[in-house]
Design a protein around this motif. Structure first.
Motif, PDB file in Angstrom:
ATOM      1  N   GLN A  32       0.996  -1.242   0.076  1.00  0.00           N
ATOM      2  CA  GLN A  32      -0.202   0.141   0.006  1.00  0.00           C
ATOM      3  C   GLN A  32       0.797   1.332   0.129  1.00  0.00           C
ATOM      4  N   ASP A  33       2.067   1.097  -0.300  1.00  0.00           N
ATOM      5  CA  ASP A  33       2.884   2.093  -0.561  1.00  0.00           C
ATOM      6  C   ASP A  33       3.079   2.538  -2.047  1.00  0.00           C
ATOM      7  N   LYS A  67       2.518   1.033  -8.216  1.00  0.00           N
ATOM      8  CA  LYS A  67       1.674   2.179  -8.215  1.00  0.00           C
ATOM      9  C   LYS A  67       0.770   2.042  -7.022  1.00  0.00           C
ATOM     10  N   GLY A  68       1.467   1.499  -5.975  1.00  0.00           N
ATOM     11  CA  GLY A  68       0.599   1.178  -4.738  1.00  0.00           C
ATOM     12  C   GLY A  68      -0.488   0.626  -4.857  1.00  0.00           C
ATOM     13  N   ASN A  69      -1.548   1.024  -4.238  1.00  0.00           N
ATOM     14  CA  ASN A  69      -2.933   0.314  -4.244  1.00  0.00           C
ATOM     15  C   ASN A  69      -3.453  -0.177  -5.595  1.00  0.00           C
ATOM     16  N   ALA A  70      -2.949   0.620  -6.650  1.00  0.00           N
ATOM     17  CA  ALA A  70      -3.597   0.641  -8.199  1.00  0.00           C
ATOM     18  C   ALA A  70      -2.684  -0.699  -8.652  1.00  0.00           C
ATOM     19  N   ARG A 106     -11.850   0.515  -7.038  1.00  0.00           N
ATOM     20  CA  ARG A 106     -11.072  -0.685  -6.625  1.00  0.00           C
ATOM     21  C   ARG A 106      -9.806  -0.604  -7.663  1.00  0.00           C
ATOM     22  N   PRO A 107      -9.058   0.133  -7.618  1.00  0.00           N
ATOM     23  CA  PRO A 107      -7.760   0.368  -8.587  1.00  0.00           C
ATOM     24  C   PRO A 107      -7.026  -1.127  -8.378  1.00  0.00           C
ATOM     25  N   GLN A 108      -7.089  -1.587  -7.107  1.00  0.00           N
ATOM     26  CA  GLN A 108      -6.220  -2.797  -6.996  1.00  0.00           C
ATOM     27  C   GLN A 108      -6.737  -4.128  -7.678  1.00  0.00           C
TER      28      GLN A 108
END
Length: 529
Positions: free
Chosen positions: A164-165, A170-173, A436-438
């Motif tokens: 989540q960084d 791209k972090g969460n995405a 919900r980019p993840q």
């Protein structure tokens, strides 16, 4: 002010500013009939290479003919897509050391190699973290390890989601490196014989039921000149509990390995256990079909905008001795009905109101099994990709009430995002980022295959943001059925918005550009765009 009046007021302001054609009139009865028919039991879940495919092709072809639209493929409506239909025998057993695992419950395994059997016999196993080789991120999970001919076990998604960084990937995405399709592709490049992806609901973005339904029935693939021998032999998934047992049998703790895999410089871990699996396949070669019609432009007919939705779904499955038809009403009979609604609108315009550029109205096969129809279209387009302005893709519509927003998938990707913003503003709506980019939805529908060829696209998807129950209990399940109780307010407003963007592109001279550095941007540059 009621919703309908606000929509048409907003649209009217925009049309006058852009000198567009007449506003879209939504024919609710036609839309309902399209969805109801395509998602009916006689269509059998619209699986490619089934009776349901032929019913679907006949329905769409007749619909385009009745509008007076021509076939997009040199006058033909259908584009043959040569495919192999591969059904893996589910009596297989995965053995790892002293452990045995059951297909569907503990693991899934399939292949895209066009061979009757793939066999793992005493296959060495290696845990390779996320299985990512991304030089631009300074990341290589395969560094210093030889996996040729071996079985790799790896994690789904990418380290950005795990940490989540925002400074990591791209972090969460999710990036494309997090998609299961990439995992198999990279493992093949590394020479691995088999891949098992560890499933967890959050990083995968769906539950085990989706994995099971998508991987234990018939699958489809394009076929290269060598029967796909360059691909991995076994494309598999592991339930988290099964993966935990396998790693523990090698003296490894799965949570400790997950933590280590989040950090740059992770070193792959050879396992002490070996894998045994015999994958027997029933193979049929056949042609599926893409469907497309074209409305020729009255000024620049050799340039086209594509308005699209995939027509296929998952067919039928057996559960506890019962046949369940996966009708795919929202995903994606609604999308196909939306394309037909827009096609009827443009086909009915008087000649002097027809757009300057051509519009291709398309529906591809085998999206659910890996964007196969889209890939074939992208490699064999009716017009050169350099002449395709943009690709607008519907993959599930909001069948509920209208909302005051539209979702944007991706950020800072292409100039189409500004057009989405303008169209939403004209309706008094806001643009909201993907909640919900993840989940990596940017890489999970047909527009992505065209993006690989440099054609920018927009994804219009509403699968869970207005119906929280959809993903949990309907997505890729038997409950995704048509309902006469759907309000369809969301469908109406979204089709108006899409028509705004479509008309702007088809009546203008814009060539939307890629914004961020990417392989897509490089590919478009080769076409001089």
């Amino acid at each position: 002010m009621n919703l309908t009046f606000r929509l048409f007021l907003g649209l009217g302001l925009c049309l006058s500013a852009q000198a567009f054609a007449a506003p879209l009139t939504f024919d609710e009865n036609a839309f309902r009939e399209d969805v109801k028919t395509l998602a009916s039991d006689p269509f059998g879940g619209r699986a490619p290479l089934s009776e349901g495919e032929q019913k679907t092709l006949d329905y769409l072809t007749q619909a385009f003919k009745s509008m007076g639209l021509k076939g997009a493929f040199n006058g033909e409506y259908l584009q043959p897509v040569p495919m192999a239909k591969i059904t893996a025998d589910q009596s297989m057993v995965l053995k790892v050391g002293e452990l045995s695992f059951t297909p569907g419950e503990d693991f899934t395994a399939r292949t895209q190699r066009v061979v009757p059997r793939v066999e793992l016999s005493g296959s060495d196993m290696v845990f390779v973290g996320y299985g990512i080789n991304a030089p631009e991120y300074g990341w290589n999970d395969y560094a210093g390890v030889e996996v040729r001919g071996k079985t790799v076990v790896l994690l789904v998604n990418d380290p950005g989601f795990a940490t989540q960084d925002p400074r990591v990937f791209k972090g969460n995405a999710m990036t494309y490196y997090g998609r299961w399709t990439y995992k198999y592709e990279e493992a093949a490049r590394q020479g691995a014989e088999a891949v098992f992806i560890v499933h967890e609901d959050a990083p995968a973005a769906y539950g085990w039921g989706v994995v099971k339904n998508s991987n234990t029935n018939t699958k489809f693939t394009l076929v290269d000149d060598n029967n796909n021998q360059s691909q991995v032999g076994v494309m598999g998934w592991l339930q988290y509990a099964a993966a935990k047992q396998i790693l523990a049998a090698s003296g490894q703790d799965i949570e400790a390995l997950k933590a280590a895999a989040m950090a740059p410089g992770f070193k792959a871990v050879p396992l002490t256990v070996k894998a045994d699996l015999t994958l027997n396949n029933h193979i049929e070669r056949a042609e599926s079909h893409n469907v497309a019609a074209i409305l020729p432009g009255n000024k620049n007919a050799d340039e086209a905008v594509v308005m699209h939705a995939h027509w296929d779904h998952l067919g039928q499955i057996e559960e506890e001795g019962k046949t369940i038809i996966l009708n795919g009403a929202v995903d994606n009979a609604t999308g196909v009905a939306g394309v037909l609604a827009l096609a009827r609108h443009y086909a009915a315009l008087p000649e002097d109101k027809k757009p300057g550029r051509s519009i291709i109205f398309s529906a591809f096969t085998a999206e659910e099994t890996g964007l196969i129809g889209a890939q074939y279209f992208a490699e064999n387009p009716p017009l050169p990709t350099a002449k395709l302005v943009a690709f607008l893709n519907i993959d599930g519509m909001n069948v509920g009430e209208g909302v005051d927003y539209i979702l944007r998938y991706g950020e800072g990707v292409s100039e189409l995002e500004a057009m989405l913003q303008d169209a939403a503003k004209a309706q008094g709506r806001q643009v909201k980022p993907d909640p919900r980019p993840q989940n990596g939805l940017m890489f999970r529908s047909d527009h992505f295959a065209l993006a690989k060829e440099g054609v920018p696209g927009l994804l219009f998807m509403s699968l869970g943001d207005t119906d929280p129950d959809y993903i949990a209990h309907k997505y890729h399940k038997g409950a995704d059925d048509y309902s006469p109780d759907w309000p369809l307010g969301g469908v109406k407003q979204d089709l108006v918005l899409m028509e705004h963007i479509l008309s702007r592109l088809a009546n203008g001279n814009d060539w939307p550009k890629w914004l961020e550095a990417s392989d897509f941007k490089k590919r478009r540059a080769k076409d001089g765009r």
